[in-house]
Write an enzyme that holds these catalytic residues in place. Structure first.
Site: not given
Ligand code: FPP
Length: 225
Positions: A12, A29, A122
């Site tokens: 997150d 991201h 893993l």
């Molecule tokens: C949270 O950040 C993250 C996500 C929406 C999903 C996780 C996605 C990734 C880590 C990108 C790549 C993943 C893979 C497996 C390649 P947010 O957008 O909710 O952040 P915020 O809460 O600060 O807005």
């Protein structure tokens, strides 16, 4: 020494990371995907057997279409990397509902699952279009379809998306302290580790810090003894 077979992570803070740097959300991201690569390599080095990553929840579809499209492309690109030599010990498995995922992602997922099926060190459990309430509901429906009228805990265990050991440790980054519909069934006795570090900044050093904190926990699994 606490046993550590399975670590699960709620990744997150990508959006906030980008905002702090005055960058578009997609840059958060993108760096988040680099953190994914870093934690997978660290998990391998640390001898962890299962790593579950919450990559996209059933609720994430409500985000703007451009962001969802970007995330799906990033996922497809990251999935492709898992067939490279440095991931030769990583076996990919999927937890989530196939229905709703773009065809391109499903094809890529199936391809990488097949290509990595023989890898041993893993298990990388990618939770994608995943929701824990949906997982439990899907499990109950699978059991009912088998004709059972009385359901045991064991039946539910066996019919979850993956038959994996329960997570020993669940990590959430970015300062939020909740489970957000992640592994509700499996988390019954998991230890939790919350850090203010935003996911794109969460690399090997932060992961090792979380593992160290876990090693100091006293786990009782409901026993006072
Ligand atoms: C949270 O950040 C993250 C996500 C929406 C999903 C996780 C996605 C990734 C880590 C990108 C790549 C993943 C893979 C497996 C390649 P947010 O957008 O909710 O952040 P915020 O809460 O600060 O807005």
């Amino acid at each position: 020494m606490n046993k550590l077979s399975h670590v699960a992570i709620i990744m997150d803070g990508n959006g906030r990371w980008a905002k702090l740097k005055n960058l578009p959300r997609k840059e958060g991201h993108k760096e988040g995907a680099n953190s994914v690569e870093a934690v997978v390599q660290t998990a391998l080095k640390e001898g962890i057997s299962v790593l579950s990553l919450y990559a996209f929840s059933t609720e994430n579809w409500a985000r703007p279409k451009t962001e969802v499209t970007y995330l799906m492309q990033l996922l497809a690109d990251t999935l492709s990397k898992f067939t490279e030599d440095k991931y030769k010990d990583v076996k990919l498995v999927f937890s989530g509902r196939r229905l709703g995922l773009p065809k391109k992602i499903l094809t890529k997922l199936d391809e990488v699952i097949k290509a990595t099926a023989g890898n041993k060190k893993l298990i990388l459990n990618l939770c994608l279009n995943y929701g824990a309430r949906q997982e439990i509901t899907d499990a109950v429906n699978k059991i009912l379809a088998q004709g059972k009228t009385k359901i045991t805990e064991g039946d539910i265990e066996k019919n979850l998306y993956q038959n994996l050991p329960a997570p020993d440790l669940i990590i959430r980054t970015s300062g939020e302290e909740r489970l957000s519909n992640f592994l509700l069934w499996q988390a019954a006795y998991s230890e939790f580790y919350f850090t203010k570090t935003l996911w794109p900044d969460f690399k090997e050093k932060d992961f090792l810090k979380a593992l160290l904190a876990y090693s100091k926990r006293e786990r009782r699994f409901g026993n006072r003894g």
